[in-house]
Design a protein around this motif. Structure first.
Motif, PDB file in Angstrom:
ATOM      1  N   MET B   1      23.245  16.545 -34.798  1.00 41.21           N
ATOM      2  CA  MET B   1      22.851  17.955 -34.917  1.00 41.21           C
ATOM      3  C   MET B   1      23.314  18.702 -33.661  1.00 41.21           C
ATOM      4  SD  MET B   1      19.224  19.257 -36.371  1.00 41.21           S
ATOM      5  CE  MET B   1      18.334  18.173 -35.288  1.00 41.21           C
ATOM      6  N   ASN B   2      23.752  19.941 -33.834  1.00 39.76           N
ATOM      7  CA  ASN B   2      24.224  20.658 -32.640  1.00 39.76           C
ATOM      8  C   ASN B   2      23.045  21.187 -31.825  1.00 39.76           C
ATOM      9  OD1 ASN B   2      23.669  23.563 -33.057  1.00 39.76           O
ATOM     10  ND2 ASN B   2      24.908  23.290 -34.882  1.00 39.76           N
ATOM     11  N   PRO B   3      23.288  21.449 -30.543  1.00 38.46           N
ATOM     12  CA  PRO B   3      22.198  21.809 -29.626  1.00 38.46           C
ATOM     13  C   PRO B   3      21.381  23.017 -30.078  1.00 38.46           C
ATOM     14  CG  PRO B   3      24.200  21.361 -28.404  1.00 38.46           C
ATOM     15  CD  PRO B   3      24.585  21.325 -29.856  1.00 38.46           C
ATOM     16  N   THR B   6      19.082  21.984 -32.832  1.00 35.68           N
ATOM     17  CA  THR B   6      18.038  21.149 -32.235  1.00 35.68           C
ATOM     18  C   THR B   6      16.969  22.024 -31.592  1.00 35.68           C
ATOM     19  OG1 THR B   6      19.724  19.513 -31.711  1.00 35.68           O
ATOM     20  CG2 THR B   6      17.605  19.270 -30.606  1.00 35.68           C
ATOM     21  N   ALA B   7      17.423  23.034 -30.827  1.00 35.84           N
ATOM     22  CA  ALA B   7      16.474  23.895 -30.118  1.00 35.84           C
ATOM     23  C   ALA B   7      15.668  24.743 -31.098  1.00 35.84           C
ATOM     24  CB  ALA B   7      17.219  24.788 -29.128  1.00 35.84           C
ATOM     25  N   ALA B  10      13.098  22.469 -32.598  1.00 37.39           N
ATOM     26  CA  ALA B  10      12.084  22.173 -31.579  1.00 37.39           C
ATOM     27  C   ALA B  10      11.185  23.393 -31.383  1.00 37.39           C
ATOM     28  CB  ALA B  10      12.754  21.781 -30.274  1.00 37.39           C
ATOM     29  N   PRO B  98      17.471  21.865 -21.416  1.00 42.55           N
ATOM     30  CA  PRO B  98      18.673  22.380 -22.092  1.00 42.55           C
ATOM     31  C   PRO B  98      18.313  23.136 -23.377  1.00 42.55           C
ATOM     32  CG  PRO B  98      18.557  19.975 -22.262  1.00 42.55           C
ATOM     33  CD  PRO B  98      17.503  20.387 -21.298  1.00 42.55           C
ATOM     34  N   ASN B  99      18.773  24.361 -23.488  1.00 39.27           N
ATOM     35  CA  ASN B  99      18.451  25.264 -24.600  1.00 39.27           C
ATOM     36  C   ASN B  99      16.952  25.530 -24.729  1.00 39.27           C
ATOM     37  OD1 ASN B  99      21.274  25.284 -25.664  1.00 39.27           O
ATOM     38  ND2 ASN B  99      20.779  23.118 -25.933  1.00 39.27           N
ATOM     39  N   GLY B 100      16.240  25.303 -23.643  1.00 39.97           N
ATOM     40  CA  GLY B 100      14.784  25.435 -23.679  1.00 39.97           C
ATOM     41  C   GLY B 100      14.315  26.866 -23.898  1.00 39.97           C
ATOM     42  N   GLY B 103      14.313  27.604 -27.612  1.00 44.93           N
ATOM     43  CA  GLY B 103      13.184  26.927 -28.234  1.00 44.93           C
ATOM     44  C   GLY B 103      11.871  27.616 -27.884  1.00 44.93           C
TER      45      GLY B 103
END
Lengths: 298, 283
Positions: B1-3, B6-7, B10, B98-100, B103
């Motif tokens: 899955m790409n970032p 994912t974010a 999440a 990362p990418n937080g 999210g």
């Protein structure tokens, strides 16, 4: 395990707030797998330096490379390779320990590589930082030491190649401090994580770090292993003896010669001789005093 | 899955977890229930008071308006949560992940809008039994309620995020409540806006609270009730227009302001704010 690859490379770093320079020409580097301590009194510029390296603060001048990337222009892929433990976290108080680690771990799942499995399994991680008993407790019910270990767990949940620890043991009792030191040793030894930690506690720097950088007044005043520092900056050894019923204490640079002279003069009338070598603490204090004296003279 | 995916996932999970937390602890439950219950009491006392010779009770006119007001208050919730998360380091934590930030924001949107639906239900379900004369039988009513609520959220949440970034301390957030209460007072929530002087009506029509109230009234009141509104109409077109304008304004400003705020977050800025708030608490 230390290799020749450079994880941190800082050259001519300067930081200026308004008209005040807080960092002057700071240059140092860290090899992959090395544990580096940034040591200095309060206000020396430790936190500013670490925040620039973390990518949280923009520098005024100089070259900075962290894992081969300039943190000022780093992307999320870089972020996934770096772990950050700051001075005072109070976040996520309502979350449960394992729940939080599991949640934050999911962000790293897409950055797993063949060499590094990301994220760390929450149960293993909880065990690694000694919080198994507290795994289902709410974060705000943790004690200070437990909370700090959780912070480290969050910092390493993505299995970082480089970990920043800013004053990690402030406010710890001796037991918590010992446990924390063991945790850092394990991380460095088992996962060959490069670690940069700041501290104003000498003893801690000596115990944890392969190499110590002393920062004072925004300048690097010493850089080397604990022994190298002790040798390079001649601290004063403490000599105690008793002569003619009176006890004496002297602080001297060359204690062997001093003692030799002492015996030549008084022969076996000297009793209770005791020589204590300059500790790293003495070295550090004499170093900082010297820098401050120079600063005042300037 | 790409970032990014994912974010986003999440973030949704984060929102659900936070919502669950806010519904399972005493202090937050109190916050959820306080206003709806207070408003129910107010509605109860207004249920028999008739408004002029329109044949409608003030209670029936006020109930949908209160729904609209609550929806608009999601803006304040968003703003306060953002300030609190900034003070305790939650936002910085998101920045260190990362990418937080993505999210985090998705989580906040899910948390606030989910919480709002709960609050609205606490008020609306008993309210329907207390106040006679509401239109609840037709699917049209619920459809209108749904789109007004959805559009209202899109208008309110980004603006709330902007306010949360600009007013950075809990104290500043407190001061922000004053103009917001003033805005509610002139927005015809508890009493039809047409009873107010003309210039006040114009001021009220600039802000989303009035339009959310109007939209909710159009959903839950019979068409005859439009007679007490400005222009004797539900003005759906204007409602969509004004709320969309706020949404666009918020969606344009929010990323800019949030990015600027996030850039300034660091360990020492969190520590400094903490010291300040401790000092203030110590005084």
């Amino acid at each position: 395990m230390t290799s020749e690859r450079v994880a941190l490379d800082v050259e001519g770093l300067r930081m200026r707030y308004g008209t005040t320079d807080v960092l002057h020409d700071v240059t140092f580097h860290a090899r992959h797998g090395e544990v580096l301590a940034l040591l200095g009194p309060n206000g020396a510029g430790k936190t500013t330096t670490i925040e620039i390296l973390e990518g949280f603060r923009l520098r005024s001048a100089g070259r900075v490379s962290v894992l081969g990337v300039d943190p000022a222009h780093a992307d999320e892929r870089w972020r996934a390779r770096v772990g950050v433990v700051l001075q005072s976290w109070r976040d996520h108080g309502k979350w449960r320990v394992r729940e939080l680690l599991h949640h934050l771990g999911t962000y790293y799942s897409c950055y797993a590589t063949d060499e590094v499995a990301r994220p760390w399994d929450p149960d293993d991680l909880v065990a690694a930082v000694g919080l198994t008993v507290q795994a289902d407790q709410k974060v705000r019910t943790l004690s200070g030491g437990q909370r700090r270990r959780l912070d480290v767990a969050v910092g390493i949940v993505g299995r970082p190649e480089l970990l920043f620890l800013d004053e990690p043991t402030t406010g710890f009792d001796p037991v918590a401090r010992r446990e924390f030191h063991e945790l850092v040793h394990r991380l460095a030894a088992r996962d060959s994580t490069t670690i940069l930690l700041t501290t104003h506690d000498l003893d801690e720097a000596e115990k944890l770090a392969d190499r110590i950088i002393v920062l004072d007044g925004g300048r690097i005043v010493a850089d080397g292993t604990a022994e190298e520092l002790a040798q390079r900056i001649a601290g004063e050894d403490e000599v105690r003896w008793t002569h003619a019923g009176r006890s004496h204490v002297r602080h001297v640079r060359e204690s062997t010669r001093f003692v030799h002279d002492l015996f030549r003069r008084h022969g076996d009338a000297i009793t209770d001789l005791e020589v204590r070598r300059a500790s790293l603490e003495d070295t550090y204090l004499s170093l900082v005093r010297r820098v401050e004296a120079e600063g005042a003279a300037r | 899955m790409n970032p990014t995916a994912t974010a986003l996932r999440a973030g949704v999970r984060r929102g659900v977890i936070e919502l669950r937390q806010s519904l399972t602890n005493g202090a937050d439950l109190w916050n959820h229930a306080f206003w709806p219950v207070l408003m129910l009491v107010v509605t109860y006392f207004l249920r028999d008071v008739s408004f002029g010779r329109t044949g409608f009770t003030v209670g029936a006119l006020a109930l949908p308006g209160i729904l609209g007001m609550n929806a608009a208050m999601a803006m304040v919730t968003m703003s306060q949560l953002l300030t609190a998360d900034r003070e305790d380091g939650t936002l910085l934590r998101a920045k260190a992940t990362p990418n937080g930030m993505l999210g985090y924001l998705v989580g906040k949107i899910v948390h606030v809008s989910g919480g709002l639906v709960v609050d609205l239900a606490i008020f609306l379900v008993p309210g329907l039994f207390l106040v006679p004369g509401l239109v609840t039988g037709s699917p049209d009513a619920w459809l209108t309620l749904a789109w007004v609520l959805a559009l209202g959220m899109v208008a309110a949440l980004p603006v709330g995020a902007v306010l949360g970034s600009v007013f950075s301390s809990a104290r500043a957030q407190g001061l922000l409540m004053l103009p917001i209460l003033g805005m509610i007072a002139i927005s015809g929530i508890f009493y039809p806006v047409t009873a107010l002087p003309g210039w006040v009506q114009w001021v009220a029509q600039v802000f989303p609270v009035y339009w959310l109230g109007l939209g909710m009234r159009s959903a839950l009141l019979p068409d005859a009730a439009a007679a007490v509104e400005i222009g004797e109409s539900w003005r759906h077109l204007e409602t969509v227009g004004v709320l969309t304008a706020w949404a666009v304004l918020g969606l344009v400003l929010a990323p800019i302001v949030l990015r600027r705020m996030a850039r300034r977050e660091s360990g020492s800025s969190v520590a400094r704010r903490r010291e300040k708030s401790l000092q203030r608490a110590g005084m």
